[in-house]
Design a protein around this motif. Structure first.
Motif, PDB file in Angstrom:
ATOM      1  N   GLN A   1       0.821  -1.203   0.000  1.00 42.22           N
ATOM      2  CA  GLN A   1       0.000   0.000   0.000  1.00 42.22           C
ATOM      3  C   GLN A   1       0.865   1.266   0.000  1.00 42.22           C
TER       4      GLN A   1
ATOM      5  N   ASP B   1      -6.009  -3.062   3.192  1.00 36.72           N
ATOM      6  CA  ASP B   1      -4.732  -2.823   2.499  1.00 36.72           C
ATOM      7  C   ASP B   1      -4.753  -3.415   1.095  1.00 36.72           C
TER       8      ASP B   1
ATOM      9  N   THR C   1      -4.595  -1.231  -2.390  1.00 32.10           N
ATOM     10  CA  THR C   1      -3.454  -1.491  -3.273  1.00 32.10           C
ATOM     11  C   THR C   1      -3.921  -1.803  -4.688  1.00 32.10           C
TER      12      THR C   1
ATOM     13  N   ILE D   1      -8.160   4.576   0.707  1.00 30.97           N
ATOM     14  CA  ILE D   1      -7.824   3.788   1.894  1.00 30.97           C
ATOM     15  C   ILE D   1      -8.937   3.844   2.935  1.00 30.97           C
TER      16      ILE D   1
END
Length: 330
Positions: free
Chosen positions: A184, A258, A262, A281
């Motif tokens: 991330q 995460d 990503t 996020i």
């Protein structure tokens, strides 16, 4: 030359602030679940932010050429100065109050407002500007949905593997979070650092220092270093908001968050589209949290964050417009 030096310094200051402002989001889940200590997480993220920032340039080209045409714009240098000052001011304000605002929204809005002030409404490339805004708006919705689905898939896989003790499951996901937090942070650097690179390239072209939307290596290295140093400086105020005030994050939904962010960030970077890592996020965290227990989310905190997201672009546009008029006096 003096003006371009000022612009580069302002852009690096913005990237430094972006490092401790936005990267805090990238490591908040791993810090919350104690997969990593704050000190280790911050240094780990700093290194991977630097690596991610130096390897890509597609987003930089998009930011540098989609909002306005740097080859045919008046007062391009003053416009960039006003945009960067505006973005720095709003980032510092939201950091001071611990609000996970978007540096991407701030910079895009500031550049749009400064272009409007310095070259008029017709100078804004509304097709490119609107495309970026639409992507920025859709990305948190996509991250929420993907996070919700990913968490359900992970729970389904755990059930297929048979009954496992909660402590063992948590221990395994904490180990997996070490990898996912790094991925991330890398993704954050690959997307976010390029925005400052794009602004520098815009100024270089507008000032006739180069004739194409190419990101020189020194720009990549400088922006990557500034973001890495900013990350090392840390951003505990933002970490506390993201890791504790939205939902109590467990290792499983921390890993799922995460992984989700990503995937979304890397997909956008591949297509050269600037995303708000903050929005991605935090939306991933809300999505995975909703899949676990909808009522456990602090919707009051979420509401305040969304309000900040909504007002960031218009406020940064107005702020940049005013700052341009003041800068132009000198």
């Amino acid at each position: 030359m003096t003006v371009i030096i000022i612009i580069v310094l302002l852009a690096l200051i913005f990237d430094f602030i972006n490092g401790f402002h936005d990267t805090a989001n990238a490591i908040a889940t791993s810090v919350s679940t104690k997969a990593l200590t704050p000190r280790v997480a911050i240094m780990y993220a700093a290194v991977l932010n630097f690596v991610g920032a130096i390897l890509f340039e597609g987003v930089a080209k998009n930011v540098g050429g989609s909002i306005a045409d740097p080859f045919h714009i008046e007062n391009g240098m003053q416009i960039v100065i006003a945009a960067l000052i505006s973005a720095i001011v709003w980032n510092l304000v939201t950091w001071y109050f611990g609000i996970p605002s978007s540096s991407s929204h701030t910079l895009i809005g500031s550049l749009g407002g400064a272009v409007f002030a310095g070259a008029g409404m017709d100078a804004i490339n509304w097709t490119g500007f609107n495309k970026i805004i639409i992507i920025l708006i859709l990305s948190p919705i996509i991250a929420f949905a993907v996070g919700f689905i990913v968490l359900h898939i992970i729970r389904w896989i755990i059930l297929l593997l048979g009954n496992r003790s909660p402590s063992k499951v948590n221990r395994n996901f904490r180990l997996m979070q070490i990898v996912s937090a790094g991925a991330q942070a890398f993704s954050h650097g690959a997307n976010d650092a390029q925005k400052a690179m794009g602004i520098i390239v815009f100024a270089l072209v507008a000032g006739d220092f180069q004739q194409e939307l190419h990101v020189p290596f020194w720009v990549k290295a400088a922006a990557a270093t500034a973001m890495g140093l900013g990350t090392a400086f840390g951003g505990m105020k933002i970490i506390k908001t993201v890791s504790k005030k939205i939902i109590k994050i467990e290792p499983m939904n921390g890993f799922a968050s995460d992984l989700t962010s990503t995937v979304v960030l890397q997909t956008a970077t591949h297509f050269g589209m600037p995303l708000s890592t903050t929005h991605v996020i935090t939306s991933a965290i809300i999505g995975t949290g909703s899949a676990v227990r909808y009522r456990s989310i602090n919707w009051g905190t979420v509401g305040r964050m969304i309000m900040t997201w909504v007002i960031t672009i218009p406020i940064s546009m107005v702020l940049a417009y005013v700052i341009y008029k003041l800068v132009n006096l000198f």
